[in-house]
Design a protein around this motif. Structure first.
Motif, PDB file in Angstrom:
ATOM      1  N   ALA A  68       0.822  -1.214   0.000  1.00  0.00           N
ATOM      2  CA  ALA A  68       0.000   0.000   0.000  1.00  0.00           C
ATOM      3  C   ALA A  68       0.854   1.260   0.000  1.00  0.00           C
ATOM      4  CB  ALA A  68      -0.942  -0.006   1.201  1.00  0.00           C
ATOM      5  N   LEU A  69       1.903   1.283   0.807  1.00  0.00           N
ATOM      6  CA  LEU A  69       2.732   2.488   0.886  1.00  0.00           C
ATOM      7  C   LEU A  69       3.649   2.623  -0.336  1.00  0.00           C
ATOM      8  CD1 LEU A  69       3.002   4.886   2.743  1.00  0.00           C
ATOM      9  CD2 LEU A  69       4.874   3.726   3.909  1.00  0.00           C
ATOM     10  N   LEU A  70       4.101   1.497  -0.901  1.00  0.00           N
ATOM     11  CA  LEU A  70       4.889   1.564  -2.132  1.00  0.00           C
ATOM     12  C   LEU A  70       4.028   2.097  -3.273  1.00  0.00           C
ATOM     13  CD1 LEU A  70       6.832  -1.823  -1.901  1.00  0.00           C
ATOM     14  CD2 LEU A  70       7.784   0.466  -1.609  1.00  0.00           C
ATOM     15  N   GLY A  71       2.801   1.584  -3.378  1.00  0.00           N
ATOM     16  CA  GLY A  71       1.894   2.088  -4.405  1.00  0.00           C
ATOM     17  C   GLY A  71       1.555   3.544  -4.194  1.00  0.00           C
ATOM     18  N   CYS A  72       1.330   3.915  -2.941  1.00  0.00           N
ATOM     19  CA  CYS A  72       1.012   5.302  -2.615  1.00  0.00           C
ATOM     20  C   CYS A  72       2.158   6.221  -3.012  1.00  0.00           C
ATOM     21  CB  CYS A  72       0.715   5.422  -1.125  1.00  0.00           C
ATOM     22  SG  CYS A  72       0.384   7.097  -0.560  1.00  0.00           S
ATOM     23  N   ALA A  73       3.388   5.801  -2.785  1.00  0.00           N
ATOM     24  CA  ALA A  73       4.546   6.632  -3.111  1.00  0.00           C
ATOM     25  C   ALA A  73       4.573   6.964  -4.598  1.00  0.00           C
ATOM     26  CB  ALA A  73       5.831   5.916  -2.709  1.00  0.00           C
ATOM     27  N   ALA A  74       4.469   5.933  -5.440  1.00  0.00           N
ATOM     28  CA  ALA A  74       4.498   6.171  -6.886  1.00  0.00           C
ATOM     29  C   ALA A  74       3.286   6.987  -7.327  1.00  0.00           C
ATOM     30  CB  ALA A  74       4.539   4.832  -7.620  1.00  0.00           C
ATOM     31  N   ALA A  75       2.122   6.693  -6.754  1.00  0.00           N
ATOM     32  CA  ALA A  75       0.900   7.408  -7.128  1.00  0.00           C
ATOM     33  C   ALA A  75       0.957   8.870  -6.699  1.00  0.00           C
ATOM     34  CB  ALA A  75      -0.315   6.718  -6.512  1.00  0.00           C
ATOM     35  N   LEU A  76       1.524   9.134  -5.508  1.00  0.00           N
ATOM     36  CA  LEU A  76       1.649  10.519  -5.054  1.00  0.00           C
ATOM     37  C   LEU A  76       2.547  11.320  -5.995  1.00  0.00           C
ATOM     38  CD1 LEU A  76       2.025  10.357  -1.164  1.00  0.00           C
ATOM     39  CD2 LEU A  76       0.262  11.586  -2.454  1.00  0.00           C
ATOM     40  N   GLY A  77       3.639  10.722  -6.438  1.00  0.00           N
ATOM     41  CA  GLY A  77       4.506  11.418  -7.380  1.00  0.00           C
ATOM     42  C   GLY A  77       3.763  11.789  -8.646  1.00  0.00           C
ATOM     43  N   ALA A  78       2.968  10.837  -9.160  1.00  0.00           N
ATOM     44  CA  ALA A  78       2.185  11.105 -10.367  1.00  0.00           C
ATOM     45  C   ALA A  78       1.134  12.185 -10.109  1.00  0.00           C
ATOM     46  CB  ALA A  78       1.518   9.819 -10.844  1.00  0.00           C
ATOM     47  N   LEU A  79       0.460  12.089  -8.972  1.00  0.00           N
ATOM     48  CA  LEU A  79      -0.578  13.071  -8.634  1.00  0.00           C
ATOM     49  C   LEU A  79       0.009  14.475  -8.526  1.00  0.00           C
ATOM     50  CD1 LEU A  79      -3.534  13.639  -7.667  1.00  0.00           C
ATOM     51  CD2 LEU A  79      -2.691  13.244  -5.345  1.00  0.00           C
ATOM     52  N   LEU A  80       1.117  14.600  -7.804  1.00  0.00           N
ATOM     53  CA  LEU A  80       1.749  15.907  -7.643  1.00  0.00           C
ATOM     54  C   LEU A  80       2.355  16.406  -8.951  1.00  0.00           C
ATOM     55  CD1 LEU A  80       3.446  15.298  -4.174  1.00  0.00           C
ATOM     56  CD2 LEU A  80       1.416  16.680  -4.636  1.00  0.00           C
ATOM     57  N   GLY A  81       2.615  15.481  -9.868  1.00  0.00           N
ATOM     58  CA  GLY A  81       3.122  15.853 -11.187  1.00  0.00           C
ATOM     59  C   GLY A  81       2.033  16.164 -12.184  1.00  0.00           C
ATOM     60  N   GLY A  82       0.772  16.150 -11.749  1.00  0.00           N
ATOM     61  CA  GLY A  82      -0.330  16.510 -12.626  1.00  0.00           C
ATOM     62  C   GLY A  82      -0.806  15.410 -13.542  1.00  0.00           C
ATOM     63  N   ALA A  83      -0.514  14.155 -13.229  1.00  0.00           N
ATOM     64  CA  ALA A  83      -0.916  13.042 -14.086  1.00  0.00           C
ATOM     65  C   ALA A  83      -2.424  12.807 -14.012  1.00  0.00           C
ATOM     66  CB  ALA A  83      -0.176  11.768 -13.672  1.00  0.00           C
ATOM     67  N   PRO A  84      -3.014  12.243 -15.056  1.00  0.00           N
ATOM     68  CA  PRO A  84      -4.443  11.919 -15.020  1.00  0.00           C
ATOM     69  C   PRO A  84      -4.722  10.767 -14.058  1.00  0.00           C
ATOM     70  CG  PRO A  84      -3.456  11.122 -17.050  1.00  0.00           C
ATOM     71  CD  PRO A  84      -2.406  11.944 -16.364  1.00  0.00           C
ATOM     72  N   PRO A  85      -5.987  10.613 -13.618  1.00  0.00           N
ATOM     73  CA  PRO A  85      -6.323   9.559 -12.654  1.00  0.00           C
ATOM     74  C   PRO A  85      -5.904   8.162 -13.088  1.00  0.00           C
ATOM     75  CG  PRO A  85      -8.132  11.108 -12.852  1.00  0.00           C
ATOM     76  CD  PRO A  85      -7.142  11.491 -13.901  1.00  0.00           C
ATOM     77  N   ALA A  86      -6.001   7.859 -14.377  1.00  0.00           N
ATOM     78  CA  ALA A  86      -5.642   6.506 -14.831  1.00  0.00           C
ATOM     79  C   ALA A  86      -4.167   6.213 -14.573  1.00  0.00           C
ATOM     80  CB  ALA A  86      -5.947   6.350 -16.322  1.00  0.00           C
TER      81      ALA A  86
END
Length: 336
Positions: free
Chosen positions: A191-209
């Motif tokens: 969960a935390l490994l996935g969250c880390a990569a997802a947070l980077g994408a989110l803060l980088g403006g990536a789309p939800p997919a």
């Protein structure tokens, strides 16, 4: 040797990018609590004297930075997310060591052993608070905090299952199954490994997919990472792992190779050996003979393939995507 060297350089680069902000965050808390946090990161000794001890590989912060870069953003935008997940990871380790009664981590006394149980709990709580604060003031703060909160919920669920699994019998209808292990490992580690990569994408403006795909890739990596830890806990070189030979068997841990071997015809003999915990060498040999070791290796490979498939579902910046895949391979092939 090229790929491992490249992955280590990648980890070093990401740590160097994140470290100043991580130190600044720790510096915002109470000085005594900050000392305990600094000790947990390997920055100081008990009493505050500077140290240069291992603070871990920095996998989660690297995933956050690469999540942003894979989304086409500069890695620096992921720094608040990288700091937050690193703080949460440290918080979870402080509390895990207390729950498990572990007295050493990375060849040093654990925080509770060095400072006391109460202070270690307090330091963990402070790190958790700092993580939320760090994300709350970042761009996309509300969405980032929601993402972290979901990962924390899963982390607690996985830890609860892990504690409960210790009470389950080795044999009979109530014994643990590999599928239950996978769910526990996804929550506790993935969960935390996935969250880390997802947070980077989110803060980088990536789309939800893209955010979702990186989260799933990290969760699969978490299962693979945990299974590899299990294999190293039985068959790893103590000089490399820092763990005693057959340490997990002596502690009667219900690891993936053990659970897989208990599905074999030798389950009755193996459960008796595991229950007594008097001959871990014989138990290790029987686990290997019963297919537990090969099942663990196959499971790790399966989870890595699933992580790579998740990354392939969305368009990612080619160089950063290659870095992510290099990191996946490096983390799962540790001395196996």
């Amino acid at each position: 040797m090229g790929a491992p060297t490249d992955a280590r350089r990648l980890l070093d680069r990401c740590r160097a990018l994140v470290r100043p902000a991580l130190r600044e965050a720790v510096g915002r808390t109470h000085p005594w609590v900050g000392e305990m946090a600094a000790y947990s990161f390997g920055w100081c000794e008990v009493g505050g004297a500077p140290a240069d001890a291992s603070g871990g590989k920095g996998v989660r912060q690297a995933l956050a930075v690469l999540g942003a870069e894979a989304s086409g953003a500069p890695g620096c935008v992921a720094v608040p997310g990288a700091v937050a997940v690193e703080l949460v990871h440290a918080f979870s380790l402080l509390h895990d060591d207390i729950m498990d009664g572990d007295t050493a981590r990375r060849r040093r006394p654990t925080v509770w052993k060095a400072y006391g149980t109460g202070p270690a709990v307090l330091a963990g709580d402070a790190l958790f608070a700092l993580a939320v604060e760090t994300l709350a003031v970042a761009p996309a703060g509300p969405a980032a905090v929601r993402l972290l909160s979901g990962a924390l919920r899963d982390l607690v669920r996985g830890q609860a299952d892990d504690l409960l699994f210790a009470t389950r019998p080795w044999s009979g209808p109530e014994r643990m199954r590999p599928r239950e292990y996978r769910a526990m490992a996804e929550h506790k580690t993935g969960a935390l490994l996935g969250c880390a990569a997802a947070l980077g994408a989110l803060l980088g403006g990536a789309p939800p997919a893209t955010v979702s795909a990186l989260d799933r890739a990290g969760r699969h990596l978490g299962i693979a990472f945990q299974v590899v830890d299990d294999l190293l806990g039985i068959w790893g070189d103590p000089a490399v792992t820092g763990k005693p030979v057959y340490g997990d068997l002596r502690e009667r841990k219900k690891t993936f190779p053990v659970l897989a071997a208990l599905d074999s015809p030798a389950s009755a003999r193996l459960s008796a050996l595991l229950e007594s915990a008097t001959d871990p060498g014989a138990a290790a040999a029987l686990i290997e003979e019963s297919g537990g070791r090969s099942a663990g290796l196959a499971e790790a490979r399966r989870q890595v393939s699933a992580a790579e498939a998740a990354l392939a579902e969305v368009p990612l910046e080619a160089g950063a995507a290659a870095d992510l895949r290099s990191l996946l391979d490096f983390l799962v092939r540790r001395d196996l």
